[in-house]
Enzyme design. Structure first.
Site, mmCIF file in Angstrom:
data_model
loop_
_atom_site.group_PDB
_atom_site.id
_atom_site.type_symbol
_atom_site.label_atom_id
_atom_site.label_comp_id
_atom_site.label_asym_id
_atom_site.label_seq_id
_atom_site.Cartn_x
_atom_site.Cartn_y
_atom_site.Cartn_z
ATOM 1 N N LYS A 122 9.999 17.697 32.724
ATOM 2 C CA LYS A 122 9.723 17.461 31.309
ATOM 3 C C LYS A 122 11.019 17.567 30.507
ATOM 4 O O LYS A 122 11.617 18.634 30.413
ATOM 5 C CB LYS A 122 8.725 18.493 30.758
ATOM 6 C CG LYS A 122 8.259 18.096 29.354
ATOM 7 C CD LYS A 122 7.730 19.238 28.537
ATOM 8 C CE LYS A 122 8.711 19.846 27.585
ATOM 9 N NZ LYS A 122 9.228 18.990 26.521
ATOM 10 N N GLU A 137 18.060 29.257 33.198
ATOM 11 C CA GLU A 137 19.375 29.129 32.558
ATOM 12 C C GLU A 137 19.132 29.248 31.069
ATOM 13 O O GLU A 137 18.552 28.347 30.471
ATOM 14 C CB GLU A 137 19.993 27.750 32.850
ATOM 15 C CG GLU A 137 20.277 27.468 34.289
ATOM 16 C CD GLU A 137 21.388 28.325 34.849
ATOM 17 O OE1 GLU A 137 22.132 28.949 34.071
ATOM 18 O OE2 GLU A 137 21.500 28.370 36.079
ATOM 19 N N CYS A 188 25.257 26.286 26.148
ATOM 20 C CA CYS A 188 24.866 27.680 26.400
ATOM 21 C C CYS A 188 26.077 28.549 26.747
ATOM 22 O O CYS A 188 26.107 29.732 26.443
ATOM 23 C CB CYS A 188 23.819 27.739 27.498
ATOM 24 S SG CYS A 188 24.231 26.720 28.911
ATOM 25 N N GLU A 239 23.167 33.854 19.320
ATOM 26 C CA GLU A 239 23.632 32.539 19.742
ATOM 27 C C GLU A 239 23.402 31.563 18.587
ATOM 28 O O GLU A 239 22.266 31.352 18.156
ATOM 29 C CB GLU A 239 22.844 32.082 20.975
ATOM 30 C CG GLU A 239 23.338 30.762 21.509
ATOM 31 C CD GLU A 239 22.587 30.294 22.753
ATOM 32 O OE1 GLU A 239 21.343 30.355 22.749
ATOM 33 O OE2 GLU A 239 23.240 29.870 23.716
HETATM 34 P P1 NDP Z 1 13.526 25.604 23.854
HETATM 35 O O1 NDP Z 1 13.737 26.682 24.839
HETATM 36 O O2 NDP Z 1 12.354 25.710 22.953
HETATM 37 O O3 NDP Z 1 13.409 24.184 24.587
HETATM 38 C C1 NDP Z 1 13.893 23.900 25.883
HETATM 39 C C2 NDP Z 1 12.855 23.105 26.669
HETATM 40 O O4 NDP Z 1 11.694 23.899 26.831
HETATM 41 C C3 NDP Z 1 12.378 21.837 25.965
HETATM 42 O O5 NDP Z 1 12.029 20.870 26.922
HETATM 43 C C4 NDP Z 1 11.142 22.328 25.250
HETATM 44 O O6 NDP Z 1 10.243 21.295 24.921
HETATM 45 C C5 NDP Z 1 10.545 23.241 26.287
HETATM 46 N N1 NDP Z 1 9.653 24.250 25.759
HETATM 47 C C6 NDP Z 1 9.512 24.682 24.485
HETATM 48 N N2 NDP Z 1 8.557 25.635 24.412
HETATM 49 C C7 NDP Z 1 8.116 25.818 25.671
HETATM 50 C C8 NDP Z 1 7.137 26.668 26.248
HETATM 51 N N3 NDP Z 1 6.446 27.531 25.511
HETATM 52 N N4 NDP Z 1 6.930 26.584 27.582
HETATM 53 C C9 NDP Z 1 7.624 25.737 28.363
HETATM 54 N N5 NDP Z 1 8.546 24.895 27.848
HETATM 55 C C10 NDP Z 1 8.789 24.937 26.530
HETATM 56 O O7 NDP Z 1 14.826 25.444 23.026
HETATM 57 P P2 NDP Z 1 14.946 24.712 21.593
HETATM 58 O O8 NDP Z 1 15.115 23.317 21.895
HETATM 59 O O9 NDP Z 1 13.850 25.018 20.678
HETATM 60 O O10 NDP Z 1 16.239 25.431 21.015
HETATM 61 C C11 NDP Z 1 16.123 26.747 20.470
HETATM 62 C C12 NDP Z 1 17.336 27.550 20.802
HETATM 63 O O11 NDP Z 1 17.438 27.693 22.206
HETATM 64 C C13 NDP Z 1 18.643 26.906 20.405
HETATM 65 O O12 NDP Z 1 18.938 27.182 19.083
HETATM 66 C C14 NDP Z 1 19.594 27.531 21.372
HETATM 67 O O13 NDP Z 1 20.005 28.781 20.862
HETATM 68 C C15 NDP Z 1 18.775 27.733 22.611
HETATM 69 N N6 NDP Z 1 18.975 26.685 23.608
HETATM 70 C C16 NDP Z 1 19.648 27.010 24.728
HETATM 71 C C17 NDP Z 1 19.888 26.042 25.679
HETATM 72 C C18 NDP Z 1 20.633 26.347 26.915
HETATM 73 O O14 NDP Z 1 21.142 25.431 27.564
HETATM 74 N N7 NDP Z 1 20.707 27.583 27.331
HETATM 75 C C19 NDP Z 1 19.465 24.666 25.504
HETATM 76 C C20 NDP Z 1 18.690 24.423 24.308
HETATM 77 C C21 NDP Z 1 18.485 25.426 23.405
HETATM 78 P P3 NDP Z 1 10.293 20.634 23.455
HETATM 79 O O15 NDP Z 1 11.641 20.042 23.313
HETATM 80 O O16 NDP Z 1 9.238 19.615 23.562
HETATM 81 O O17 NDP Z 1 10.015 21.714 22.474
#
Ligand code: NDP
Length: 505
Positions: free
Chosen positions: A215, A282, A316, A413
């Site tokens: 996904k 991660e 990240c 972060e």
């Molecule tokens: P999320 O953790 O919400 O999203 C990452 C992925 O998880 C997306 O595909 C998202 O889907 C999905 N997701 C969201 N909620 C759930 C859930 N309850 N169960 C399973 N999967 C889920 O990150 P965000 O995009 O909201 O970003 C928020 C913060 O996270 C950022 O500000 C940053 O600080 C951090 N982040 C860290 C990353 C990293 O590489 N470590 C990458 C991205 C964000 P959908 O997009 O449809 O919501």
């Protein structure tokens, strides 16, 4: 700093280096030549966008059982790009069933050398279609084309090359043991490196003999859906790779599905905690980039800039906390401000752009909120006087000095182009401050002394530590964190480990 002041400073630096201005240019002595980069937009017609994208299940595109769709946009203009299927729990269930059948009937039994052929084919097609992927990644994600072209897409292909090489050599990867695939892998990826995270997840899973349901993030589904086309082009057996699009709750339905054997997630620490432990996670980071007074300063400046402004800081492992030895803090910060003033912010598809669009409105709001908190808590802000496009989600490269360890901008972060500068006097203080975070993903050390690098690195609680460089990635190298940055490793042989069950011979 005003544009005029930036030009004057550039002129001052020119004088400092003793460069004469040729009289024929009609400028006074020491005067800088006022010039600007002309726009250099990458043509976008190589991408043939469809108006609607269904789910990719069983080797073909299908309409979602939910009957629902959502719009994905270009974050640099806020214009819609396409409609994408909004899966529901029944769609997820269907995709997992299809992946299970593909695992049982074909892929799980296929010899490694045969699996490798498909992976090699995918790698080659990704390279052949690299410009198409780079343009689409920048269109849907907001990242500068020079980064998607030179980093994201080549690295994604490199992961398929690398894991293709392991597919028939698992006996050597795990000597004395038999490596069996786990079954169906549920994989959820974020929006900051959409294609690259897909490659990190899918390549080792397939090489080990698993099938996958992936996904992508809701704001960046398009390169994953283009990858579906690559799977078809590579004649990958139907059902080995399945892609479902939809909101976070669909991610949860996928990772909680009773018939998945392995979960891999990259994203926020908050969601990682919800998903739980029996997985590879991660998550976030708040990396310290430590600069000692004997460091090669000009190289360090480039490393600092790359560390925090690469991909708009939406990384990240970004070096978001700069720890500078006190004796060089002042000149280093001055140089850094000068360098920030040369960064070009704007159209992601312009080949000159250094800092593109923030990926989505919610992320921009989060960055703005944390920057306001930094100012309110008393840190001193610097932003170059660059013009931002009128539409789209843009944020100026930002530098904070006078940051205390207790400030939110030193603790949380930000996931944006914002650097917090702190100082230290001794190596012990540097290590203590660097480790003073709930995260532990990455770090950087800048010094000319090899012995100091080893002594510092040994004491850092970070999964990856770069020495005299930053943000270097390679498929052969494991990547992952400690503490709230997650657990498990991706990349290298370690990455393979997460996708196999080891049995005795
Ligand atoms: P999320 O953790 O919400 O999203 C990452 C992925 O998880 C997306 O595909 C998202 O889907 C999905 N997701 C969201 N909620 C759930 C859930 N309850 N169960 C399973 N999967 C889920 O990150 P965000 O995009 O909201 O970003 C928020 C913060 O996270 C950022 O500000 C940053 O600080 C951090 N982040 C860290 C990353 C990293 O590489 N470590 C990458 C991205 C964000 P959908 O997009 O449809 O919501």
């Amino acid at each position: 700093m005003s544009d005029q002041r930036a030009i004057e400073r550039a002129a001052e630096r020119r004088i400092g280096r003793g460069t004469d201005t040729p009289a024929s240019w009609g400028l006074g002595e020491g005067q800088a030549i006022p010039w600007e980069y002309a726009p250099a937009p990458e043509a976008r017609d190589i991408v043939q966008l469809k108006s609607r994208y269904g789910l990719f299940v069983g080797g073909k595109e299908i309409a979602p059982r939910s009957g629902e769709w959502f719009t994905t946009i270009d974050p640099s203009t806020e214009e819609p790009l396409a409609e994408v299927a909004r899966a529901n729990a029944a769609d997820v269930d269907h995709a997992v069933g299809v992946a299970r059948r593909a695992f049982k009937r074909e892929w799980g039994e296929l010899p490694g050398a045969e699996r490798a052929k498909y992976l090699f084919r995918i790698a080659r097609i990704l390279q052949e279609r690299s410009r198409e992927f780079a343009v689409l990644e920048s269109l849907n994600g907001g990242k500068p084309i020079k980064e998607s072209r030179d980093v994201d897409v080549p690295l994604a292909a490199a992961h398929f090359w690398y894991y293709a090489g392991w597919a028939d050599k698992l006996d050597y990867a795990f000597p004395g043991r038999v490596a069996r695939p786990l079954g169906v892998a549920a994989q959820v990826i974020p929006w900051n490196f959409p294609l690259l995270m897909l490659a990190w997840k899918i390549a080792p899973a397939l090489a080990a003999g698993n099938t996958v349901v992936l996904k992508p993030a809701s704001s960046t589904p398009l390169t994953a859906l283009l990858f579906a086309d690559v799977c078809r082009q590579a004649d990958l057996p139907a059902g080995v790779v399945n892609i479902v699009t939809g909101p976070g709750e669909i991610g949860m339905a996928l990772v909680r599905h009773p018939d998945v054997d392995k979960v891999a997630f990259t994203g926020s620490t908050a969601v990682g905690k919800l998903i739980g432990k029996a997985v590879t996670l991660e998550l976030g980071g708040k990396a310290a980039n430590i600069v000692f007074d004997d460091a090669p300063i000009d190289q360090a400046i480039e490393g600092i800039v790359n560390g925090i402004f690469f991909n708009q800081g939406e990384v990240c492992c970004a070096g978001s906390r700069l720890l500078v030895q006190e004796s060089i803090a002042e000149p280093l910060v001055e140089k850094l401000k000068d360098r920030l003033s040369t960064l070009r912010v704007g159209d992601p598809l312009d080949k000159n752009t250094d800092v593109g669009a923030i990926n989505n409105a919610a992320q921009l709001a989060k960055i703005e909120e944390l920057v306001e908190a930094g100012v309110a808590e008393g840190a001193e802000i610097f932003q170059p006087a660059c013009e931002l496009p009128e539409r789209g989600f843009f944020f100026r490269p930002t530098l904070f000095t006078g940051v205390a360890q207790s400030h939110r901008i030193a603790q949380e972060e930000i996931f944006g182009p914002v650097l917090s500068v702190l100082t230290f006097r001794t190596p012990e203080e540097a290590v203590e401050k660097a480790n003073n975070t709930p995260y532990g993903l990455s770090a950087g050390v800048w010094t000319e002394k090899g012995s100091r690098i080893f002594s510092i690195v040994k004491r850092m609680r970070a999964g990856v530590v770069w020495a005299n460089t930053f943000n270097r990635f390679d498929p052969t190298s494991p990547f992952g964190g400690y503490k709230e940055s997650g657990f498990g490793r991706e990349g290298g042989m370690h990455g393979m480990h997460a996708y196999v069950r080891l049995e005795d011979r």
